[in-house]
Every structure is written in C-alpha cells, then in structure tokens.
Design an enzyme around this catalytic site. Structure first.
Site, PDB file in Angstrom:
ATOM      1  N   ARG A  55       0.726  -1.277  -0.120  1.00 51.70           N
ATOM      2  CA  ARG A  55      -0.028   0.082  -0.062  1.00 51.70           C
ATOM      3  C   ARG A  55       0.847   1.271  -0.084  1.00 51.70           C
ATOM      4  O   ARG A  55       0.654   2.261  -0.640  1.00 51.70           O
ATOM      5  CB  ARG A  55      -0.854   0.054   1.039  1.00 51.70           C
ATOM      6  CG  ARG A  55      -2.088  -0.467   0.994  1.00 51.70           C
ATOM      7  CD  ARG A  55      -2.590  -1.070   2.487  1.00 51.70           C
ATOM      8  NE  ARG A  55      -1.934  -2.380   2.680  1.00 51.70           N
ATOM      9  CZ  ARG A  55      -1.993  -3.431   2.470  1.00 51.70           C
ATOM     10  NH1 ARG A  55      -2.839  -4.010   1.760  1.00 51.70           N
ATOM     11  NH2 ARG A  55      -0.929  -4.226   2.778  1.00 51.70           N
ATOM     12  N   THR A  56       1.956   1.300   0.786  1.00 49.03           N
ATOM     13  CA  THR A  56       2.508   2.698   1.151  1.00 49.03           C
ATOM     14  C   THR A  56       3.366   3.070  -0.275  1.00 49.03           C
ATOM     15  O   THR A  56       2.955   4.087  -0.755  1.00 49.03           O
ATOM     16  CB  THR A  56       3.614   2.619   2.147  1.00 49.03           C
ATOM     17  OG1 THR A  56       2.911   2.090   3.556  1.00 49.03           O
ATOM     18  CG2 THR A  56       4.153   3.745   2.530  1.00 49.03           C
ATOM     19  N   LYS A  84      26.064  -4.004  -2.451  1.00 48.46           N
ATOM     20  CA  LYS A  84      27.596  -3.953  -2.762  1.00 48.46           C
ATOM     21  C   LYS A  84      28.115  -3.211  -1.503  1.00 48.46           C
ATOM     22  O   LYS A  84      29.243  -2.887  -1.566  1.00 48.46           O
ATOM     23  CB  LYS A  84      28.090  -3.263  -3.887  1.00 48.46           C
ATOM     24  CG  LYS A  84      27.385  -4.115  -5.239  1.00 48.46           C
ATOM     25  CD  LYS A  84      27.768  -3.161  -6.184  1.00 48.46           C
ATOM     26  CE  LYS A  84      27.010  -3.480  -7.494  1.00 48.46           C
ATOM     27  NZ  LYS A  84      27.191  -2.298  -8.661  1.00 48.46           N
ATOM     28  N   ARG A 106      11.578   3.644   2.875  1.00 43.13           N
ATOM     29  CA  ARG A 106      11.189   2.885   4.163  1.00 43.13           C
ATOM     30  C   ARG A 106      12.487   1.903   4.233  1.00 43.13           C
ATOM     31  O   ARG A 106      13.227   1.274   3.405  1.00 43.13           O
ATOM     32  CB  ARG A 106      10.045   1.740   3.526  1.00 43.13           C
ATOM     33  CG  ARG A 106      10.126   0.764   4.533  1.00 43.13           C
ATOM     34  CD  ARG A 106       8.517   0.032   3.860  1.00 43.13           C
ATOM     35  NE  ARG A 106       7.468   0.694   4.476  1.00 43.13           N
ATOM     36  CZ  ARG A 106       6.265   0.337   4.471  1.00 43.13           C
ATOM     37  NH1 ARG A 106       5.799  -0.922   4.185  1.00 43.13           N
ATOM     38  NH2 ARG A 106       5.141   0.772   5.039  1.00 43.13           N
ATOM     39  N   HIS A 134       5.920   5.917  11.271  1.00 46.85           N
ATOM     40  CA  HIS A 134       5.217   5.648   9.834  1.00 46.85           C
ATOM     41  C   HIS A 134       4.297   6.876   9.948  1.00 46.85           C
ATOM     42  O   HIS A 134       2.986   6.869   9.832  1.00 46.85           O
ATOM     43  CB  HIS A 134       4.468   4.396   9.854  1.00 46.85           C
ATOM     44  CG  HIS A 134       4.127   3.827   8.549  1.00 46.85           C
ATOM     45  ND1 HIS A 134       4.224   4.884   7.484  1.00 46.85           N
ATOM     46  CD2 HIS A 134       3.578   2.769   8.034  1.00 46.85           C
ATOM     47  CE1 HIS A 134       3.857   3.996   6.412  1.00 46.85           C
ATOM     48  NE2 HIS A 134       3.548   3.083   6.649  1.00 46.85           N
TER      49      HIS A 134
HETATM   50  C1  NCD Z   1       2.035  -1.236   7.907  1.00 46.98           C
HETATM   51  C2  NCD Z   1       3.633  -1.131   8.068  1.00 46.98           C
HETATM   52  O1  NCD Z   1       4.207  -1.348   7.122  1.00 46.98           O
HETATM   53  O2  NCD Z   1       4.097  -0.552   8.971  1.00 46.98           O
HETATM   54  N1  NCD Z   1       1.630  -1.184   6.678  1.00 46.98           N
HETATM   55  C3  NCD Z   1       1.403  -0.036   6.083  1.00 46.98           C
HETATM   56  O3  NCD Z   1       1.982   0.735   5.774  1.00 46.98           O
HETATM   57  N2  NCD Z   1       0.005   0.276   5.722  1.00 46.98           N
HETATM   58  C4  NCD Z   1       1.717  -2.107   8.859  1.00 46.98           C
HETATM   59  C5  NCD Z   1       2.281  -3.503   8.806  1.00 46.98           C
HETATM   60  O4  NCD Z   1       3.089  -3.749   8.145  1.00 46.98           O
HETATM   61  O5  NCD Z   1       1.900  -4.156   9.902  1.00 46.98           O
END
Ligand code: NCD
Length: 450
Positions: A55-56, A84, A106, A134
């Site tokens: 999703r993100t 590397k 991320r 997040h």
């Molecule tokens: C979350 C994350 O990656 O922290 N997912 C997201 O970004 N929607 C929650 C999760 O992974 O449980």
C-alpha cells in the site's frame, strides 16, 4: 549536508493546523482523482524501499502519477548497490542529486529517515523506519477519522494488537494525543507501548497512562491490561465514567487493530499463545456499536473475514484514502500547494554529541547500524535532571554521566553542576571508566584539584 526544505520524518514535523489543511487538500483531490495532473508535471519522486510494501509504495507512486509527475522505483534493494555495501547516506546523496525531487524511504533501521534527511538535497518522506514511526500512515488514519467522525478532538479511540513494534501505532498515538483524543490501549499481552513512547507522551504531551477498566470491550480486552492515556485535563477525564475499577471505557468511536509484527520480534519477547482477534462476536458488545474498525493492513487473522461486509469496517476504504492524502503530502513537500497556515516551527532541540561513544543503546537504531555516516545526535528532553533521547530512534539515552567538552569534567546527570553544561557541549558516558578513558575527570575530583 542538509537543506532548508521540509521533510516528513516524524508526525511531529507537522503542526495540527498543517495536518488539517492537508485533509482539506486531500478531500479536494479525492473528489476528482484524475483532475490534478497539472500539479507536479516534470517532477520525479524516488521510492527507496529497503523493506516490503504494498500500500505505502503503490499509493505514493499512484499519488505522484495522478499529480502529473514521474516515479523511479528501487523496491528490491538487493538489486541495487546496497547489496555491494553502499551506505544509505551515499545512496540518498546520489538519488537526491539530479535523479529525483522527493524521496520516499522505507527502511528496517529506526531513524533511517532522519539520517536520509541530513544527506538529501530534496524532501525525504519517512514511509516507515523499523518499528519507530510511519507518519504518512498516521496522516491517512487521521484523515479517515476526520472524514468518518467529523473531528479528532475528544473522540474515543481503542488501539489493539501489537503496540510494541507497530510503527503505525507510535506515530498515531503521538498525533492522537496532540489532537486531544481519548486513547485506550488494549494490547496483546507482552506487546504494550514501548517505554520510550510512553515517556515521550508524558514529557511532550503531558499524557499520563492510567489503568482502565475495559470490561465493556468484552472478549477483545479479556487478557489485556487496558491503559487509558489521558491528557491531564479534567474535562477529558469526564468523558469516561469511573467504573470503580478505574476509568471505564464507554462508547468507542474507532477501534484500530494491528497485526503481530513478527519480523521485528526479539529473543526476549513473550511467545504468543493466542493473538487478539476481531470477529462479529467481539464487535457485538454495546460499547463498539458505532465504532469504525480500522487497520493499516496487511492483516493476518486478527480481523476475521466475517467482518469485511460490516458497515463499521472501513479498512479497505482507509487504504484507498491513502492516495489522496499522499497527493496532498507530495504536493505540499514539493511546494505546489499552499497550506494557508503558518509553517510549523520545527523542534530546534537537536544537538550533535560531539565526541565519545555513540550514546544510543538501541541495537536497531540507524546510528548503530550505519556507523560510517552517522554523527551521534540527540534531543534534550529535560535539563534537570538531564534527560535526552537519540534523535534518530527516539529511545532514551541512558547515561549516568554527562561530560562538558570545554571543561572536560564529567557530571552526574542529576547533579546541580550538570545544569551548567551547554547542550551543544554535552557528551554522554555510560560509566566513570568510559568518561575517564575519553579524558573526562569526575566533576567533584576535578573541582577539588583546581
Ligand atoms: C504497515 C507498516 O508497514 O508498518 N503497513 C502499511 O504501511 N500500511 C503495517 C504493517 O506492516 O503491519
């Protein structure tokens, strides 16, 4: 290093007025998702995803494309020079050069986005850093509450599941506290909010945890030690009735469920016998009659499919709304929309720890995993007694001795003499031996000698 640009590393990087303005823009974008392709033409966002995402990443990329911009993606970092041995700092320096106008990052290490922001010439968005924060998921979650409930101030929100490692929870709880929402934690036993998060809630938002009576939440809270996080204002408390066993949870506006973050579990975590679960049965209690059910997704078994068609379940709608809110975030950071409110004055209490050992003891902090480029950095939370947090991962710095780089004396963190050390001269030591090895004499002895 660094630029004067805005980054979105923590949810605290935005004021409440800015957050609400982002909601208004997101709502405008949502009304005509295909109508805003002239907002960011010629601009490029780079997705740097060192951890899995559905999703993100896709909602950010969709958002950028819908704004008329372009997207570069490094979603399998094993296929990049990271394999590397290239550092995050170097990668960010390169990508933020000619390649992209905004970086969406991320990473598995806590504080990675703060490090990236130090080295980036373009805005950095934290799309999740380990179990730390997040913030864009939180903006999505708050936007959902605002749309569903019309306000965030004073609403009653229950947080369930793994509150320890869920980064979505940590950013969410800071924001809910700032908005003055009433928060009830009913964690999976052993997976309560981490101490550093509770400490920050106390220190910065005057939020005190109080034991709550959650019997009205039925089976969901059966094994939990429910905790009510209360801003210390009497009018907030009056929203909950005193059930005799502590503040009783009454009518809930939103129930936010999270999955077990098994990939982050450490050796000393309690084994999970039975994880909390939501099904039609748990949702049949009176207190949850009008509660919307939220989840950042992905879910595993903690929300049963029998709830998917329930009108209270909004988790798929919640994910869809990730696109317009991320359009607003990108357009704001790329200076293509004006929020119409004064820019948030950012926390200036960050100081480099000038010499000595890195005082952060959190083994999953970027300051311990990417040692080549990290300059130890801390945030001063209190001057007396001295309390400081790692500026990357927010964990408390446990240092009984604090040295002064000009006098080269080491003071106990709670001694009167430590009050005189300027924050930009502070250096932290875990022991007298460590201080001595760095050439710092204990303050009392040094005073006697002069
Ligand atoms: C979350 C994350 O990656 O922290 N997912 C997201 O970004 N929607 C929650 C999760 O992974 O449980």
């Amino acid at each position: 290093m660094s630029s004067a640009r805005r980054h979105l590393v923590s949810i605290d990087d935005l004021s409440l007025a800015e957050i609400k303005s982002l909601f208004e823009h997101a709502k405008r974008f949502a009304e005509d998702l295909r109508g805003f392709a002239k907002v960011c033409p010629g601009l490029i966002s780079a997705s740097l995803f060192y951890e899995p995402s559905t999703r993100t990443r896709l909602s950010f990329e969709s958002a950028m494309l819908r704004l008329g911009g372009g997207v570069l993606t490094a979603a399998d970092m094993r296929a990049t020079s990271a394999s590397k041995g290239e550092s995050l700092a170097d990668t960010v320096r390169v990508v933020s050069g000619a390649y992209a106008d905004v970086i969406v990052l991320r990473h598995a290490s806590e504080g990675a986005a703060r490090l990236a922001a130090q080295y980036s010439a373009v805005p950095v968005v934290n799309a999740g850093d380990g179990s730390h924060e997040h913030p864009t998921q939180t903006l999505c979650d708050l936007y959902n509450l605002w749309l569903e409930r019309g306000r965030i101030e004073g609403i009653n929100v229950v947080l369930a599941g793994d509150l320890r490692y869920s980064r979505t929870i940590h950013s969410f709880v800071y924001a809910l506290a700032r908005f003055g929402a009433n928060i009830v934690c009913v964690p999976q036993p052993g997976f309560e909010l981490p101490a550093y998060v509770v400490q920050r809630l106390r220190e910065e938002f005057a939020v005190e945890p109080v034991r709550a009576d959650a019997t009205r939440l039925g089976d969901l809270a059966l094994a939990s030690d429910a905790v009510y996080l209360t801003p210390q204002k009497p009018h907030q408390l009056s929203l909950f009735t005193d059930g005799g066993k502590g503040l009783a949870v009454g009518r809930v506006d939103a129930l936010y469920m999270t999955r077990p973050q098994t990939e982050r579990f450490k050796g000393d975590d309690l084994p999970i016998q039975k994880y909390q679960q939501l099904s039609k049965r748990e949702m049949s209690v009176e207190s949850l009659r009008d509660a919307v059910v939220m989840h950042p997704l992905p879910r595993r078994d903690e929300i049963q499919p029998d709830l998917d068609e329930d009108p209270r379940s909004i988790y798929f709608k919640q994910a869809a709304r990730g696109v317009p809110i991320r359009m607003a975030i990108l357009a704001f950071l790329l200076e293509r929309i004006d929020l119409g409110v004064p820019a948030h004055s950012l926390d200036a209490r960050y100081y480099p720890a000038p010499v000595g050992e890195n005082p952060c003891r959190n083994t999953t902090c970027i300051s311990r995993t990417e040692t080549r480029h990290v300059r130890a950095l801390y945030r001063l939370a209190a001057r007396f007694p001295i309390r400081a947090h790692c500026a990357y991962c927010s964990h408390e710095i446990v240092a009984p001795l604090v040295g002064c780089t000009t006098t080269r004396h080491a003071h106990f963190f709670d001694s009167a003499s430590a009050r005189r050390i300027r924050p930009d001269h502070m250096v932290f030591f875990a022991s007298e031996a460590e201080a001595a090895a760095a050439g710092y004499a204990p303050a009392a002895r040094a005073a006697a000698a002069t």
